[in-house]
Design an enzyme around this catalytic site. Structure first.
Site, PDB file in Angstrom:
ATOM      1  N   GLU A  92      -0.975   5.462 -10.289  1.00 55.02           N
ATOM      2  CA  GLU A  92      -1.778   4.843 -11.331  1.00 55.02           C
ATOM      3  C   GLU A  92      -2.582   3.700 -10.769  1.00 55.02           C
ATOM      4  O   GLU A  92      -2.249   3.111  -9.739  1.00 55.02           O
ATOM      5  CB  GLU A  92      -0.877   4.351 -12.465  1.00 55.02           C
ATOM      6  CG  GLU A  92       0.180   3.395 -11.994  1.00 55.02           C
ATOM      7  CD  GLU A  92       1.282   3.176 -13.039  1.00 55.02           C
ATOM      8  OE1 GLU A  92       1.722   4.171 -13.651  1.00 55.02           O
ATOM      9  OE2 GLU A  92       1.673   2.031 -13.223  1.00 55.02           O
ATOM     10  N   CYS A 105      -6.927  -2.627  -9.740  1.00 54.69           N
ATOM     11  CA  CYS A 105      -5.614  -2.783  -9.118  1.00 54.69           C
ATOM     12  C   CYS A 105      -5.169  -1.420  -8.619  1.00 54.69           C
ATOM     13  O   CYS A 105      -4.986  -0.491  -9.409  1.00 54.69           O
ATOM     14  CB  CYS A 105      -4.630  -3.333 -10.154  1.00 54.69           C
ATOM     15  SG  CYS A 105      -2.928  -3.383  -9.588  1.00 54.69           S
ATOM     16  N   CYS A 112       8.313   3.329  -4.488  1.00 53.77           N
ATOM     17  CA  CYS A 112       8.467   2.151  -3.631  1.00 53.77           C
ATOM     18  C   CYS A 112       9.928   2.033  -3.219  1.00 53.77           C
ATOM     19  O   CYS A 112      10.824   2.336  -3.996  1.00 53.77           O
ATOM     20  CB  CYS A 112       8.050   0.899  -4.407  1.00 53.77           C
ATOM     21  SG  CYS A 112       8.096  -0.624  -3.440  1.00 53.77           S
ATOM     22  N   CYS A 116      13.124  -3.994  -5.940  1.00 58.09           N
ATOM     23  CA  CYS A 116      13.229  -5.253  -6.683  1.00 58.09           C
ATOM     24  C   CYS A 116      13.859  -4.947  -8.054  1.00 58.09           C
ATOM     25  O   CYS A 116      13.520  -3.952  -8.684  1.00 58.09           O
ATOM     26  CB  CYS A 116      11.857  -5.886  -6.860  1.00 58.09           C
ATOM     27  SG  CYS A 116      11.048  -6.268  -5.297  1.00 58.09           S
ATOM     28  N   CYS A 119      11.534  -4.283 -11.261  1.00 59.89           N
ATOM     29  CA  CYS A 119      10.281  -3.516 -11.135  1.00 59.89           C
ATOM     30  C   CYS A 119      10.500  -2.027 -11.315  1.00 59.89           C
ATOM     31  O   CYS A 119      11.370  -1.422 -10.688  1.00 59.89           O
ATOM     32  CB  CYS A 119       9.650  -3.798  -9.773  1.00 59.89           C
ATOM     33  SG  CYS A 119       8.095  -2.941  -9.518  1.00 59.89           S
ATOM     34  N   CYS A 333       2.616  -2.077 -13.260  1.00 54.49           N
ATOM     35  CA  CYS A 333       3.474  -1.619 -12.192  1.00 54.49           C
ATOM     36  C   CYS A 333       4.425  -0.483 -12.466  1.00 54.49           C
ATOM     37  O   CYS A 333       5.603  -0.669 -12.746  1.00 54.49           O
ATOM     38  CB  CYS A 333       4.288  -2.764 -11.653  1.00 54.49           C
ATOM     39  SG  CYS A 333       3.238  -3.841 -10.785  1.00 54.49           S
TER      40      CYS A 333
HETATM   41  N1  SAH Z   1       4.871  -4.545  -3.446  1.00 52.81           N
HETATM   42  C1  SAH Z   1       3.854  -5.517  -3.646  1.00 52.81           C
HETATM   43  C2  SAH Z   1       2.747  -5.095  -4.598  1.00 52.81           C
HETATM   44  C3  SAH Z   1       3.109  -4.342  -5.857  1.00 52.81           C
HETATM   45  S1  SAH Z   1       3.925  -5.214  -7.161  1.00 52.81           S
HETATM   46  C4  SAH Z   1       4.456  -6.824  -4.082  1.00 52.81           C
HETATM   47  O1  SAH Z   1       5.674  -6.895  -4.234  1.00 52.81           O
HETATM   48  O2  SAH Z   1       3.741  -7.805  -4.208  1.00 52.81           O
HETATM   49  C5  SAH Z   1       2.712  -6.243  -7.874  1.00 52.81           C
HETATM   50  C6  SAH Z   1       3.297  -7.443  -8.608  1.00 52.81           C
HETATM   51  O3  SAH Z   1       3.809  -7.101  -9.907  1.00 52.81           O
HETATM   52  C7  SAH Z   1       4.454  -8.068  -7.863  1.00 52.81           C
HETATM   53  O4  SAH Z   1       4.327  -9.468  -7.879  1.00 52.81           O
HETATM   54  C8  SAH Z   1       5.633  -7.606  -8.687  1.00 52.81           C
HETATM   55  O5  SAH Z   1       6.733  -8.401  -8.462  1.00 52.81           O
HETATM   56  C9  SAH Z   1       5.089  -7.681 -10.087  1.00 52.81           C
HETATM   57  N2  SAH Z   1       5.839  -6.957 -11.111  1.00 52.81           N
HETATM   58  C10 SAH Z   1       6.620  -5.866 -10.970  1.00 52.81           C
HETATM   59  N3  SAH Z   1       7.156  -5.498 -12.147  1.00 52.81           N
HETATM   60  C11 SAH Z   1       6.689  -6.369 -13.069  1.00 52.81           C
HETATM   61  C12 SAH Z   1       6.875  -6.517 -14.460  1.00 52.81           C
HETATM   62  N4  SAH Z   1       7.641  -5.676 -15.161  1.00 52.81           N
HETATM   63  N5  SAH Z   1       6.252  -7.546 -15.077  1.00 52.81           N
HETATM   64  C13 SAH Z   1       5.460  -8.391 -14.377  1.00 52.81           C
HETATM   65  N6  SAH Z   1       5.229  -8.296 -13.074  1.00 52.81           N
HETATM   66  C14 SAH Z   1       5.856  -7.302 -12.410  1.00 52.81           C
END
Ligand code: SAH
Length: 344
Positions: A92, A105, A112, A116, A119, A333
Site C-alpha cells: 500500500e 508515502c 516487515c 515492533c 505496528c 502502516c
Molecule cells: N520501518 C520504518 C518505516 C515504516 S514505519 C520505521 O520504523 O521507521 C513508519 C512509521 O509509522 C514508524 O515511525 C512507525 O513506528 C509508525 N507506526 C507504525 N504503526 C503505527 C500506528 N499504528 N500508529 C502510528 N504510527 C505507527
C-alpha cells in the site's frame, strides 16, 4: 532467459550499460527514459523517436508496467492505495495533499521483520523485499492514476527500508535524477527503526536525502519492550549514529515518537527525551498512536500529548504534533494490507 525484465527496474546507468551491451547507443537510454517518466507511455510501439529495431528489441526482451491499483480509500486529506504486484503480493501507499503539494508515502517491503509491538506491518512478517521497479512503480502508478505531479516522497509505508538497502540506494538515484522521477533530495525522506550500521552507510553517501528515525522511547528499558531492534542496537548507539549523520550532512534529523498511553507518555519520559535531543540538529514529531484492533495499546489522550509537547518546548526542543491524516482510512502502516490479506 526467464521472464522479461521490467524496464522500470533499471537506474539510468544500468539501462545505458544494458543497451550498450546489446549494440545500442548510450543516448537511447535517455530517449526511453523520457517516455517512461515524462510521458508515462506504457507501449514501446508508441515511442516514436526510437528506431524500429530498438522498438522490437524492447518488445522482445522487456516489459514496461507498474503495479495495479486494486483498491482506493479516500478522505479529505489523504488517499490510500492498495496495489497488486506481479506475483499477487499486495502493498500500500498513501497520498497526502499538503498545502505545499502532494506527498507520497511508499512501502519498502512486503511485510516487515522488525516486529515492533505496536505496528501492523510486522504482524504479518516479511514476505520479500520490494524490487526497484516496485518502489518506482508506486510513484509512477499513483501519479498516473491521479494525473498529478508528486512533490515529495517519504519511505514510511510497510517495511524497513534499511533492510532493503541496496534497492533503496538505487531508488534514491531514480528519485533525484532530473530525467527520471525528478524530486529534489531535500524532498525525499527515509524512515528507519534504527539499523545502526546502515545509518552510517547512508550518512557516507552524503546525499541531501532526509533521515527520520522511529525512536518511540527515551530509554532502553521502554524501547526494549516495544521495539525488538533495540535488543541489537541500543539508544546510545542510535544517537551516536545520528550525530555522525548530522556531522556528515548537516541535515536535520526527524525523531518520530508515537504516543502510547501509559507506556512512553509520562512527564518523566518527556524530560528524558528532551535531554536526549536538546541542542542537536533534530526535531521531534509526536505521532498520536493509531489504534488497531489487534493490539491492546491505546493512544495517549490529547491533554497528555499537549503536556508532553509543552515539556519538550520548555527545553527549547523543536517539536510538532503530527496531523492525523490516515486515521479513518484503515490508517497508517500496514492496516489496509493486513485487512485484505485476512479477508477483513
Ligand atoms: N520501518 C520504518 C518505516 C515504516 S514505519 C520505521 O520504523 O521507521 C513508519 C512509521 O509509522 C514508524 O515511525 C512507525 O513506528 C509508525 N507506526 C507504525 N504503526 C503505527 C500506528 N499504528 N500508529 C502510528 N504510527 C505507527
Amino acid at each position: 532467459m526467464g521472464e522479461n525484465m521490467n524496464i522500470y527496474d533499471f537506474t539510468q546507468e544500468e539501462l545505458e550499460s544494458f543497451l550498450i551491451e546489446n549494440g545500442y547507443k548510450k543516448f537511447n537510454a535517455l530517449q526511453i527514459i523520457d517516455w517512461m517518466y515524462d510521458k508515462k507511455e506504457y507501449d514501446f510501439n508508441k515511442m516514436t523517436n526510437l528506431s524500429k529495431k530498438l522498438i522490437s528489441f524492447l518488445n522482445e526482451n522487456m516489459i514496461i508496467k507498474t503495479p495495479e491499483v486494486i483498491k482506493v480509500e479516500k478522505s479529505d486529506l489523504a488517499n490510500k492505495y492498495l496495489l497488486r504486484l506481479e506475483d499477487n503480493n499486495k502493498i500500500e501507499c498513501v497520498l497526502m495533499n499538503h498545502d505545499y503539494g502532494y506527498s507520497l508515502c511508499v512501502s519498502s517491503q512486503v511485510g516487515c521483520n522488525m516486529g515492533c509491538s505496536f505496528c501492523e506491518s510486522g504482524r504479518l512478517k516479511k514476505v520479500r523485499d520490494l524490487k526497484l521497479e516496485e518502489l518506482v512503480g508506486q510513484v509512477i502508478c499513483v501519479s498516473k492514476y491521479e494525473n498529478i505531479r508528486i512533490d515529495s516522497i517519504v519511505v514510511m509505508g510497510i517495511g524497513e527500508p534499511f533492510d532493503n538497502f541496496n534497492n533503496i540506494k538505487r531508488f534514491i538515484s531514480v528519485v533525484i535524477n532530473p530525467k527520471m522521477i525528478n524530486i529534489g533530495q531535500r524532498h525525499l525522506t527515509i524512515s528507519t527503526c534504527g539499523l545502526v550500521p546502515k545509518i552510517y552507510e547512508f550518512a557516507d553517501m552524503e546525499t541531501g536525502v532526509n533521515l527520520a528515525i522511529s525512536l518511540h522511547a527515551p530509554n532502553n528499558e521502554i524501547r526494549d519492550k516495544i521495539m525488538k531492534i533495540n535488543h541489537a542496537y541500543k539508544i546510545e548507539k542510535v544517537m551516536e549514529a545520528l550525530d555522525y549523520y548530522i556531522s556528515k550532512t548537516n541535515r536535520r534529523v526527524t525523531i518520530e515518537y508515537i504516543m502510547l498511553e501509559g507506556i512512553n507518555d509520562s512527564d518523566e519520559c518527556a524530560k528524558e527525551l528532551a535531554n536526549l535531543v536538546k541542542g542537536k540538529l533534530m526535531y521531534v514529531n509526536l505521532i498520536p498512536y493509531n489504534e488497531t484492533t489487534h493490539f491492546e495499546l491505546k493512544r495517549s489522550n490529547d491533554f497528555k500529548i499537549k503536556s508532553f509537547y509543552d515539556i519538550l518546548k520548555s527545553y527549547n526542543v523543536n517539536v510538532t504534533i503530527r496531523k492525523e491524516m490516515g486515521g479513518n482510512l484503515s490508517a497508517a502502516c500496514g492496516q489496509l494490507r493486513a485487512n485484505v490479506e485476512e479477508g477483513e
